[in-house]
Write a protein that holds these residues in place. Structure first.
Motif, PDB file in Angstrom:
ATOM      1  N   ILE A   1       0.834  -1.203   0.000  1.00 36.35           N
ATOM      2  CA  ILE A   1       0.000   0.000   0.000  1.00 36.35           C
ATOM      3  C   ILE A   1       0.868   1.253   0.000  1.00 36.35           C
ATOM      4  O   ILE A   1       0.607   2.226  -0.729  1.00 36.35           O
ATOM      5  CB  ILE A   1      -0.948  -0.016   1.208  1.00 36.35           C
ATOM      6  CG1 ILE A   1      -2.032  -1.099   1.018  1.00 36.35           C
ATOM      7  CG2 ILE A   1      -1.600   1.351   1.414  1.00 36.35           C
ATOM      8  CD1 ILE A   1      -2.898  -1.320   2.241  1.00 36.35           C
ATOM      9  N   ALA A   2       1.942   1.242   0.821  1.00 37.88           N
ATOM     10  CA  ALA A   2       2.825   2.402   0.882  1.00 37.88           C
ATOM     11  C   ALA A   2       3.504   2.644  -0.463  1.00 37.88           C
ATOM     12  O   ALA A   2       3.578   3.791  -0.951  1.00 37.88           O
ATOM     13  CB  ALA A   2       3.869   2.200   1.982  1.00 37.88           C
ATOM     14  N   VAL A   3       4.005   1.560  -1.079  1.00 39.17           N
ATOM     15  CA  VAL A   3       4.703   1.706  -2.365  1.00 39.17           C
ATOM     16  C   VAL A   3       3.761   2.219  -3.442  1.00 39.17           C
ATOM     17  O   VAL A   3       4.077   3.153  -4.196  1.00 39.17           O
ATOM     18  CB  VAL A   3       5.326   0.358  -2.777  1.00 39.17           C
ATOM     19  CG1 VAL A   3       5.807   0.407  -4.225  1.00 39.17           C
ATOM     20  CG2 VAL A   3       6.479   0.013  -1.848  1.00 39.17           C
ATOM     21  N   LYS A   4       2.591   1.632  -3.535  1.00 43.45           N
ATOM     22  CA  LYS A   4       1.650   2.021  -4.586  1.00 43.45           C
ATOM     23  C   LYS A   4       1.086   3.418  -4.335  1.00 43.45           C
ATOM     24  O   LYS A   4       0.766   4.151  -5.278  1.00 43.45           O
ATOM     25  CB  LYS A   4       0.541   0.977  -4.699  1.00 43.45           C
ATOM     26  CG  LYS A   4       1.029  -0.330  -5.330  1.00 43.45           C
ATOM     27  CD  LYS A   4      -0.113  -1.297  -5.600  1.00 43.45           C
ATOM     28  CE  LYS A   4       0.376  -2.522  -6.353  1.00 43.45           C
ATOM     29  NZ  LYS A   4       0.827  -2.188  -7.736  1.00 43.45           N
ATOM     30  N   SER A   5       0.952   3.781  -3.065  1.00 43.07           N
ATOM     31  CA  SER A   5       0.487   5.146  -2.775  1.00 43.07           C
ATOM     32  C   SER A   5       1.526   6.168  -3.213  1.00 43.07           C
ATOM     33  O   SER A   5       1.187   7.218  -3.791  1.00 43.07           O
ATOM     34  CB  SER A   5       0.209   5.298  -1.275  1.00 43.07           C
ATOM     35  OG  SER A   5      -0.828   4.427  -0.872  1.00 43.07           O
ATOM     36  N   GLU A   6       2.819   5.897  -2.957  1.00 35.05           N
ATOM     37  CA  GLU A   6       3.872   6.796  -3.411  1.00 35.05           C
ATOM     38  C   GLU A   6       3.906   6.880  -4.936  1.00 35.05           C
ATOM     39  O   GLU A   6       4.082   7.966  -5.523  1.00 35.05           O
ATOM     40  CB  GLU A   6       5.224   6.300  -2.884  1.00 35.05           C
ATOM     41  CG  GLU A   6       5.387   6.453  -1.381  1.00 35.05           C
ATOM     42  CD  GLU A   6       6.712   5.891  -0.904  1.00 35.05           C
ATOM     43  OE1 GLU A   6       7.501   5.437  -1.755  1.00 35.05           O
ATOM     44  OE2 GLU A   6       6.951   5.919   0.323  1.00 35.05           O
ATOM     45  N   LEU A   7       3.700   5.707  -5.578  1.00 36.12           N
ATOM     46  CA  LEU A   7       3.699   5.694  -7.038  1.00 36.12           C
ATOM     47  C   LEU A   7       2.525   6.506  -7.586  1.00 36.12           C
ATOM     48  O   LEU A   7       2.662   7.276  -8.557  1.00 36.12           O
ATOM     49  CB  LEU A   7       3.632   4.246  -7.538  1.00 36.12           C
ATOM     50  CG  LEU A   7       3.599   4.055  -9.059  1.00 36.12           C
ATOM     51  CD1 LEU A   7       4.840   4.673  -9.716  1.00 36.12           C
ATOM     52  CD2 LEU A   7       3.500   2.563  -9.392  1.00 36.12           C
ATOM     53  N   ALA A   8       1.353   6.334  -6.962  1.00 28.06           N
ATOM     54  CA  ALA A   8       0.178   7.085  -7.405  1.00 28.06           C
ATOM     55  C   ALA A   8       0.383   8.588  -7.216  1.00 28.06           C
ATOM     56  O   ALA A   8      -0.016   9.395  -8.066  1.00 28.06           O
ATOM     57  CB  ALA A   8      -1.059   6.610  -6.634  1.00 28.06           C
ATOM     58  N   THR A   9       1.022   8.973  -6.118  1.00 26.14           N
ATOM     59  CA  THR A   9       1.303  10.397  -5.886  1.00 26.14           C
ATOM     60  C   THR A   9       2.234  10.954  -6.959  1.00 26.14           C
ATOM     61  O   THR A   9       2.012  12.043  -7.511  1.00 26.14           O
ATOM     62  CB  THR A   9       1.936  10.581  -4.497  1.00 26.14           C
ATOM     63  OG1 THR A   9       1.040  10.086  -3.502  1.00 26.14           O
ATOM     64  CG2 THR A   9       2.232  12.048  -4.225  1.00 26.14           C
ATOM     65  N   ALA A  10       3.295  10.176  -7.254  1.00 23.86           N
ATOM     66  CA  ALA A  10       4.242  10.628  -8.279  1.00 23.86           C
ATOM     67  C   ALA A  10       3.569  10.732  -9.640  1.00 23.86           C
ATOM     68  O   ALA A  10       3.802  11.692 -10.404  1.00 23.86           O
ATOM     69  CB  ALA A  10       5.429   9.662  -8.342  1.00 23.86           C
TER      70      ALA A  10
END
Length: 380
Positions: free
Chosen positions: A218-227
């Motif tokens: 969740i943390a990784v994909k959330s950072e990716l979505a933000t970027a």
């Protein structure tokens, strides 16, 4: 009747055995008192035996090991009165035997005195410290008090000591049985506490393994979505957030299954999930071998290795490539570009415990540019 039966069933096994032993001990004492009172063949002597017998029963009832009720337990004044009564009856028998000029009366008083000594040994001496020395002194005093010649003195000493030794030995064996039952009951309590502690550790380990990977993803994909959102790729960002939502729902479901104790884990699904999660952090996972090659009884623990190892790669490295090898003899998971070494919270200790439980072994390979987990299904 139901109140008494419920009271009995509520008692622990140790408490039941202690109550049974105390009741048996006091019943045996009562039988001995009745036999003594009958065999002295004198109303006065029988009265003295009964009085001493009541005092002996009270002295036993004060002792927690043999108490049938808790009414007199630990009341020292009762024990003082009981001992004083026993000693008083013994002295009265010695005085009566010394002052009486009748041979029959003398014999009955001597017999009563020896009986009272046995009651003293039964209810007092055998339950205190230095019992053997006190028994020896009591035997000498009894022989001297009731003996009329060196032979009768010696006979009285030997008779009192031997009979008293049998009583003390019987009491010590009874106390040993009570102590053993108490220790077994304590061992059961300790075992139950250890089982609870072990289950708590197992639950904590499972919770870490289940939640750790989900939160990492969740943390990784959330950072990716933000970027992606900041770069203007809103469609891809929305797709990543949809995956975040799916991961959150999946993690919640796994959490519920964990709490219910029916959680299952599949090796093939974990391999696919690992490839997807690592791809999200730009790490290519190469899979060598087939999950079907892993022995069936190691499938579940192999799935945990994949899950925990993938979580470690995400949290403790900047890996761009990882290799998962699966085989009949063991498995391995390696990655490049480690960032330090996993600490106590990485879950590797819990993973080692899982593997040890099924007879497998874990070896951690760590260097500045490589990190790997080597597992052998059978310990050599």
């Amino acid at each position: 009747m139901s109140r008494w039966t419920s009271w009995w069933h509520e008692l622990s096994a140790a408490a039941k055995f202690r109550l049974y032993t105390g009741a048996t001990f006091q019943f045996a004492l009562a039988v001995v008192i009745v036999v003594m009172a009958i065999t002295v063949r004198s109303p006065w002597a029988a009265t003295g035996v009964v009085l001493a017998g009541i005092a002996a029963v009270l002295a036993v009832e004060v002792r927690a090991d043999f108490a049938v009720t808790s009414l007199l337990a630990s009341r020292r004044w009762v024990q003082v009165v009981a001992v004083a009564t026993l000693v008083g009856v013994w002295i009265a028998c010695a005085v009566a035997a010394g002052l009486s000029g009748d041979a029959t009366t003398d014999a009955r008083m001597r017999l009563t005195g020896i009986y009272v000594v046995m009651l003293i040994v039964f209810s007092v001496v055998s339950l205190i410290e230095y019992k053997w020395w006190i028994l020896l002194a009591l035997s000498l005093v009894t022989g001297l008090a009731f003996g009329t010649s060196p032979a009768t003195v010696l006979g009285g000493v030997l008779l009192t000591f031997v009979a008293g030794a049998l009583v003390v030995a019987t009491t010590l064996l009874t106390l040993w049985g009570i102590r053993m039952v108490d220790e077994l009951e304590h061992a059961k309590v300790v075992e139950a506490e250890l089982q609870v502690a072990e289950e708590r550790l197992r639950f904590a380990r499972d919770l870490h393994d289940v939640v750790g990977r989900g939160f990492s993803a969740i943390a990784v994909k959330s950072e990716l979505a933000t970027a992606l959102s900041r770069s203007g790729a809103s469609d891809r960002a929305a797709a990543e957030m949809d995956e975040v939502r799916s991961l959150a729902v999946e993690s919640m479901g796994q959490m519920r299954e964990l709490v219910r104790g029916y959680r299952g884990i599949d090796l093939t699904s974990e391999v696919a999930g690992a490839r997807s999660l690592l791809a999200a952090v730009d790490c290519r996972l190469a899979v060598e071998g087939d999950p079907a090659a892993v022995p069936a009884r190691f499938h579940e623990v192999a799935a945990w290795v994949v899950r925990e190892g993938t979580t470690n790669i995400v949290e403790h490295s900047a890996a761009t490539a990882a290799t998962l090898a699966l085989g009949a003899a063991g498995m391995s998971l390696r990655n490049n570009r480690p960032r330090g070494t996993p600490g106590q919270q990485s879950g590797l200790r819990g993973l080692a415990e899982r593997l040890a439980a099924v007879g497998a072994s874990l070896e951690v390979l760590s260097s500045p540019d490589r990190f790997g987990l080597e597992i052998r299904w059978e310990k050599s």
